[in-house]
Design a protein around this motif. Sequence first.
Motif, PDB file in Angstrom:
ATOM      1  N   ARG A  55       0.809  -1.223   0.000  1.00  0.00           N
ATOM      2  CA  ARG A  55       0.000   0.000   0.000  1.00  0.00           C
ATOM      3  C   ARG A  55       0.842   1.273   0.000  1.00  0.00           C
ATOM      4  NH1 ARG A  55      -5.375   1.574   1.372  1.00  0.00           N
ATOM      5  NH2 ARG A  55      -5.436   3.589   2.366  1.00  0.00           N
ATOM      6  N   SER A  56       2.014   1.240   0.655  1.00  0.00           N
ATOM      7  CA  SER A  56       2.878   2.416   0.718  1.00  0.00           C
ATOM      8  C   SER A  56       3.722   2.591  -0.542  1.00  0.00           C
ATOM      9  CB  SER A  56       3.797   2.322   1.939  1.00  0.00           C
ATOM     10  OG  SER A  56       3.032   2.305   3.122  1.00  0.00           O
ATOM     11  N   ALA A  57       3.656   1.639  -1.453  1.00  0.00           N
ATOM     12  CA  ALA A  57       4.402   1.669  -2.716  1.00  0.00           C
ATOM     13  C   ALA A  57       5.910   1.694  -2.504  1.00  0.00           C
ATOM     14  CB  ALA A  57       3.952   2.830  -3.599  1.00  0.00           C
ATOM     15  N   ILE A  58       6.366   1.187  -1.365  1.00  0.00           N
ATOM     16  CA  ILE A  58       7.813   1.140  -1.118  1.00  0.00           C
ATOM     17  C   ILE A  58       8.458   0.222  -2.143  1.00  0.00           C
ATOM     18  CG2 ILE A  58       9.590   0.400   0.525  1.00  0.00           C
ATOM     19  CD1 ILE A  58       7.647   1.340   2.741  1.00  0.00           C
ATOM     20  N   GLY A  59       9.481   0.761  -2.808  1.00  0.00           N
ATOM     21  CA  GLY A  59      10.156   0.042  -3.878  1.00  0.00           C
ATOM     22  C   GLY A  59       9.745   0.500  -5.268  1.00  0.00           C
ATOM     23  N   ALA A  60       8.707   1.329  -5.368  1.00  0.00           N
ATOM     24  CA  ALA A  60       8.281   1.835  -6.676  1.00  0.00           C
ATOM     25  C   ALA A  60       9.329   2.795  -7.232  1.00  0.00           C
ATOM     26  CB  ALA A  60       6.932   2.534  -6.570  1.00  0.00           C
ATOM     27  N   GLU A  61       9.473   2.789  -8.544  1.00  0.00           N
ATOM     28  CA  GLU A  61      10.364   3.724  -9.232  1.00  0.00           C
ATOM     29  C   GLU A  61       9.501   4.734  -9.983  1.00  0.00           C
ATOM     30  OE1 GLU A  61      14.099   2.635 -11.656  1.00  0.00           O
ATOM     31  OE2 GLU A  61      12.492   2.911 -13.128  1.00  0.00           O
ATOM     32  N   VAL A  62       9.781   6.026  -9.757  1.00  0.00           N
ATOM     33  CA  VAL A  62       9.007   7.104 -10.366  1.00  0.00           C
ATOM     34  C   VAL A  62       9.908   7.849 -11.338  1.00  0.00           C
ATOM     35  CG1 VAL A  62       7.624   9.165  -9.920  1.00  0.00           C
ATOM     36  CG2 VAL A  62       7.702   7.323  -8.218  1.00  0.00           C
ATOM     37  N   ARG A  63       9.452   7.992 -12.597  1.00  0.00           N
ATOM     38  CA  ARG A  63      10.203   8.715 -13.632  1.00  0.00           C
ATOM     39  C   ARG A  63       9.356   9.878 -14.123  1.00  0.00           C
ATOM     40  NH1 ARG A  63      14.460   6.081 -16.309  1.00  0.00           N
ATOM     41  NH2 ARG A  63      14.967   4.115 -15.292  1.00  0.00           N
ATOM     42  N   VAL A  64       9.981  11.050 -14.195  1.00  0.00           N
ATOM     43  CA  VAL A  64       9.298  12.251 -14.667  1.00  0.00           C
ATOM     44  C   VAL A  64      10.081  12.841 -15.827  1.00  0.00           C
ATOM     45  CG1 VAL A  64       8.657  14.619 -14.064  1.00  0.00           C
ATOM     46  CG2 VAL A  64       8.196  12.761 -12.458  1.00  0.00           C
ATOM     47  N   PRO A  69      16.200  16.351 -19.026  1.00  0.00           N
ATOM     48  CA  PRO A  69      16.543  14.950 -18.741  1.00  0.00           C
ATOM     49  C   PRO A  69      15.486  14.289 -17.857  1.00  0.00           C
ATOM     50  CG  PRO A  69      18.395  16.421 -18.242  1.00  0.00           C
ATOM     51  CD  PRO A  69      17.207  17.281 -18.542  1.00  0.00           C
ATOM     52  N   THR A  70      15.318  12.991 -18.025  1.00  0.00           N
ATOM     53  CA  THR A  70      14.400  12.231 -17.181  1.00  0.00           C
ATOM     54  C   THR A  70      14.927  12.206 -15.752  1.00  0.00           C
ATOM     55  OG1 THR A  70      13.738  10.826 -19.023  1.00  0.00           O
ATOM     56  CG2 THR A  70      13.335   9.960 -16.820  1.00  0.00           C
ATOM     57  N   GLN A  71      14.043  12.514 -14.804  1.00  0.00           N
ATOM     58  CA  GLN A  71      14.389  12.423 -13.384  1.00  0.00           C
ATOM     59  C   GLN A  71      13.809  11.131 -12.831  1.00  0.00           C
ATOM     60  OE1 GLN A  71      13.955  15.996 -10.928  1.00  0.00           O
ATOM     61  NE2 GLN A  71      13.272  17.067 -12.777  1.00  0.00           N
ATOM     62  N   VAL A  72      14.576  10.441 -12.007  1.00  0.00           N
ATOM     63  CA  VAL A  72      14.168   9.154 -11.455  1.00  0.00           C
ATOM     64  C   VAL A  72      14.352   9.172  -9.946  1.00  0.00           C
ATOM     65  CG1 VAL A  72      14.535   6.650 -11.492  1.00  0.00           C
ATOM     66  CG2 VAL A  72      14.944   8.005 -13.567  1.00  0.00           C
ATOM     67  N   GLN A  73      13.328   8.726  -9.223  1.00  0.00           N
ATOM     68  CA  GLN A  73      13.424   8.560  -7.773  1.00  0.00           C
ATOM     69  C   GLN A  73      12.734   7.260  -7.397  1.00  0.00           C
ATOM     70  OE1 GLN A  73      12.277  11.852  -5.269  1.00  0.00           O
ATOM     71  NE2 GLN A  73      12.750  13.347  -6.863  1.00  0.00           N
ATOM     72  N   GLN A  74      13.155   6.689  -6.265  1.00  0.00           N
ATOM     73  CA  GLN A  74      12.541   5.475  -5.758  1.00  0.00           C
ATOM     74  C   GLN A  74      11.856   5.783  -4.437  1.00  0.00           C
ATOM     75  OE1 GLN A  74      15.199   2.177  -5.039  1.00  0.00           O
ATOM     76  NE2 GLN A  74      13.547   0.722  -5.356  1.00  0.00           N
ATOM     77  N   THR A  90       9.240  14.412  -4.663  1.00  0.00           N
ATOM     78  CA  THR A  90       9.195  15.785  -5.150  1.00  0.00           C
ATOM     79  C   THR A  90      10.212  15.955  -6.266  1.00  0.00           C
ATOM     80  OG1 THR A  90       8.533  16.608  -2.982  1.00  0.00           O
ATOM     81  CG2 THR A  90       9.485  18.211  -4.511  1.00  0.00           C
ATOM     82  N   PHE A  91       9.755  16.512  -7.387  1.00  0.00           N
ATOM     83  CA  PHE A  91      10.621  16.749  -8.537  1.00  0.00           C
ATOM     84  C   PHE A  91      10.652  18.236  -8.848  1.00  0.00           C
ATOM     85  CE2 PHE A  91       9.183  12.425  -8.890  1.00  0.00           C
ATOM     86  CZ  PHE A  91      10.291  11.729  -9.351  1.00  0.00           C
ATOM     87  N   GLY A  92      11.828  18.833  -8.822  1.00  0.00           N
ATOM     88  CA  GLY A  92      12.004  20.210  -9.258  1.00  0.00           C
ATOM     89  C   GLY A  92      12.044  20.247 -10.777  1.00  0.00           C
ATOM     90  N   LEU A  93      11.269  21.138 -11.379  1.00  0.00           N
ATOM     91  CA  LEU A  93      11.123  21.156 -12.839  1.00  0.00           C
ATOM     92  C   LEU A  93      11.672  22.413 -13.499  1.00  0.00           C
ATOM     93  CD1 LEU A  93       7.502  19.717 -13.028  1.00  0.00           C
ATOM     94  CD2 LEU A  93       9.670  18.466 -13.093  1.00  0.00           C
ATOM     95  N   GLY A  94      12.248  23.318 -12.723  1.00  0.00           N
ATOM     96  CA  GLY A  94      12.791  24.546 -13.304  1.00  0.00           C
ATOM     97  C   GLY A  94      11.703  25.339 -14.001  1.00  0.00           C
TER      98      GLY A  94
END
Length: 142
Positions: A55-64, A69-74, A90-94
Amino acid sequence: AVERPSRGLAVGDLDGDGHPEAVIVNINAPPALLKNTGPKQNAVVIALEGTRSNRSAIGAEVRVDAGGPTQVQQVTGGGSYLSEHARERTFGLGQAERVDRLRVRWPNGETQTWADLPVNVRVSVKEGTEEVAQKALTGRGR
């Protein structure tokens, strides 16, 4: 600067403006809040809810993808001593004006993609559904 021993650190967007803050747990002293007061540039905050995965999505990979450039966080659990970081990513997008593509690889290996999302919002997605809930970030009016 005051030197003091500390043991815990938690990072998250405490005021909902798209800028993460840090809380430091000090020994024998009150906690310290480090407020992010940098320039307000575009951002997107991604909140995940697993249904088939945890339920907490721990381990999910998020790409924006948003105009650069593509930003990736887990999504991770835990953090520091007696502390836990926010699970939202949180993704900073400039200066990017749109999120071209949001891709989530859930912990069970399935992937979902959403396209053409606004910036300066908190985006909530649920595993296995195409629905996207959006809430404006505070202090982000244009």
